[in-house]
Design an enzyme around this catalytic site. Structure first.
Site, PDB file in Angstrom:
ATOM      1  N   LYS A   1     -16.185 -12.964   5.588  1.00 53.41           N
ATOM      2  CA  LYS A   1     -17.029 -11.790   5.826  1.00 53.41           C
ATOM      3  C   LYS A   1     -18.372 -11.988   5.143  1.00 53.41           C
ATOM      4  O   LYS A   1     -18.665 -11.395   4.107  1.00 53.41           O
ATOM      5  CB  LYS A   1     -16.325 -10.514   5.351  1.00 53.41           C
ATOM      6  CG  LYS A   1     -15.081 -10.179   6.169  1.00 53.41           C
ATOM      7  CD  LYS A   1     -14.465  -8.867   5.743  1.00 53.41           C
ATOM      8  CE  LYS A   1     -13.248  -8.521   6.595  1.00 53.41           C
ATOM      9  NZ  LYS A   1     -12.618  -7.241   6.183  1.00 53.41           N
TER      10      LYS A   1
ATOM     11  N   GLY B   1     -13.193  -3.484   1.668  1.00 57.10           N
ATOM     12  CA  GLY B   1     -14.408  -2.944   2.268  1.00 57.10           C
ATOM     13  C   GLY B   1     -15.088  -1.916   1.390  1.00 57.10           C
ATOM     14  O   GLY B   1     -16.312  -1.928   1.211  1.00 57.10           O
TER      15      GLY B   1
ATOM     16  N   ARG C   1       0.824  -1.216   0.000  1.00 59.55           N
ATOM     17  CA  ARG C   1       0.000   0.000   0.000  1.00 59.55           C
ATOM     18  C   ARG C   1       0.856   1.265   0.000  1.00 59.55           C
ATOM     19  O   ARG C   1       0.465   2.283  -0.565  1.00 59.55           O
ATOM     20  CB  ARG C   1      -0.947  -0.012   1.202  1.00 59.55           C
ATOM     21  CG  ARG C   1      -2.152  -0.908   1.005  1.00 59.55           C
ATOM     22  CD  ARG C   1      -3.186  -0.677   2.075  1.00 59.55           C
ATOM     23  NE  ARG C   1      -4.427  -1.359   1.760  1.00 59.55           N
ATOM     24  CZ  ARG C   1      -5.505  -1.332   2.528  1.00 59.55           C
ATOM     25  NH1 ARG C   1      -5.482  -0.668   3.677  1.00 59.55           N
ATOM     26  NH2 ARG C   1      -6.605  -1.962   2.180  1.00 59.55           N
TER      27      ARG C   1
ATOM     28  N   GLY D   1      -7.848  -7.159  -0.055  1.00 60.46           N
ATOM     29  CA  GLY D   1      -7.747  -8.142   1.022  1.00 60.46           C
ATOM     30  C   GLY D   1      -7.033  -9.406   0.605  1.00 60.46           C
ATOM     31  O   GLY D   1      -6.132  -9.406  -0.233  1.00 60.46           O
TER      32      GLY D   1
END
Length: 408
Positions: free
Chosen positions: A206, A383, A40, A360
């Site tokens: 999730k 997300g 990132r 992710g």
């Protein structure tokens, strides 16, 4: 959807002070405190580097983890890593908006880069409130007078309404950074121009996110098929009347996901021809992979989809024109149980379809396998991307678009 927001191309940056919010939240080894992966940081280095190269005084705002987590730490290492990536000194200031931070900003010269302390060290940053209220926080009120522009590049946090993410847009002319710009264009373009058949592959643990996406894309008719994997598949197997074993039922109950078993029954009733569930699974027996038909699942943990299911799913993937995938197919970190995830990713990468992978674990697996070139777009934010696909509004994007009317 028309994306009417400013980008950094719209700003005259030379010798201007720019606040740029990025998401360089990185995995940290809890025993050593060292950053394990700088993906990132490298991603956002593009925007930060461009701002500096165009003569801006660049003030970077970022977070690392959240209070209570073992990796909730300072951004000193991030500054060092960013300095190496940019081959340009990035000054780290262990302050957010106090006198030390403000004095450091005031002394900046053209092309300087300064990274302020973890914004989540400030308690108000954790609070989710209406965007306009976030502009009244101390952080925003103290830092705004020192800057000319605000650039938001933190797509991975775009689903959150927090001061450093939405507050500055009410105080300063604001634009999307390169990561934000690229993510939004790719995702909205894909959703607005869906080619058929459109196949969603939803897995991971999730379940709430995946169910939210399912409900939206099935109701609006944008999905032709949804292939279920991971814990999502286990819930739909249970919802379809399959006995997945006491162990797997308990796992679902302990995570508080029983309500999603009920939702899966409703979705299967209404869209049974579109929701594809596994025909076989791989369970962990004596730490070994053993495959069973879903009609004969023993009382052992389900760790992956089975070979017959992988073959069937690959068929849907080959015929697809548009692919959206999120979440691994099983416990891919464990040897012998990464087969489903690996084969699904290989099928996506070798398909001719326009393909998008959520951030992710699945994105990390694709990168580790060297498949990124075969995938049209790998999102930096699981997300945020999953909320977008589920039809949810992203506060950061809404604010950027609403405030684009501000005169530059």
């Amino acid at each position: 959807m028309a994306l009417d927001f400013y980008t950094i191309d719209d700003f005259a940056l030379d010798n201007k002070t720019v606040l740029v919010r990025v998401d360089i939240n990185s995995p940290v080894d809890p025993s050593t405190g060292l950053i394990l992966d700088d993906t990132r940081i490298r991603l956002h280095a593009e925007t930060i580097g461009e701002l500096s190269n165009r003569g801006a005084k660049t003030v970077v705002l970022a977070h690392q983890s959240r209070p209570g987590k073992k990796d909730f730490t300072t951004l000193k290492q991030h500054a060092e890593s960013l300095s190496k990536i940019l081959n340009h000194k990035v000054e780290y200031v262990d302050d957010i908006f106090g006198s030390n931070a403000r004095n450091s900003i005031s002394k900046m010269k053209r092309r300087d880069i300064l990274l302020l302390e973890n914004v989540r060290f400030y308690s108000e940053e954790i609070l989710t409130r209406e965007p306009k209220l976030q502009s009244e926080t101390h952080m925003v009120q103290k830092l705004s007078p020192l800057a000319d522009y605000f650039v938001n590049d933190a797509f991975a946090a775009a689903h959150r309404s927090q001061p450093s993410l939405v507050g500055f847009a009410f105080m300063l002319p604001s634009a999307a950074g390169r990561v934000m710009e690229r993510e939004l264009k790719a995702l909205y373009n894909a959703m607005d121009n869906v080619q058929r058949p459109c196949v969603y592959i939803l897995g991971g643990v999730k379940v709430d996110d995946s169910i939210m996406v399912m409900e939206n894309v099935l109701e609006n008719g944008s999905a032709d098929y949804i292939l279920t994997t991971g814990l999502v598949a286990n819930i739909f197997l249970w919802g379809s009347g399959i006995n997945i074993g006491k162990y797997n039922k308990s796992f679902i109950k302990n995570r508080g996901y029983c309500e999603y078993v009920k939702k899966s029954k409703k979705l299967l009733k209404n869209y049974r021809d579109k929701i594809i569930i596994p025909k076989d699974v791989a369970v962990c027996m004596g730490d070994k992979r053993v495959e069973f038909s879903v009609d004969d699942i023993p009382n052992h943990p389900i760790y992956d989809i089975g070979t017959d299911t992988i073959t069937e799913y690959a068929g849907y993937i080959r015929k697809a024109e548009t692919l959206f995938a999120n979440g691994p197919a099983g416990v891919f970190e464990k040897e012998d149980f990464n087969i489903g995830t690996d084969d699904i990713l290989n099928a996506i990468a070798s398909s001719h379809a326009f393909s998008i992978i959520g951030g992710g674990h699945l994105a990390a697996a694709a990168n580790q396998m060297g498949l990124s070139k075969g995938i049209s777009h790998i999102s930096s934010g699981g997300g945020a991307s999953i909320n977008l696909l589920a039809g949810e509004n992203l506060p950061v994007v809404e604010v950027l678009m609403e405030r684009a009317c501000r005169k530059i």
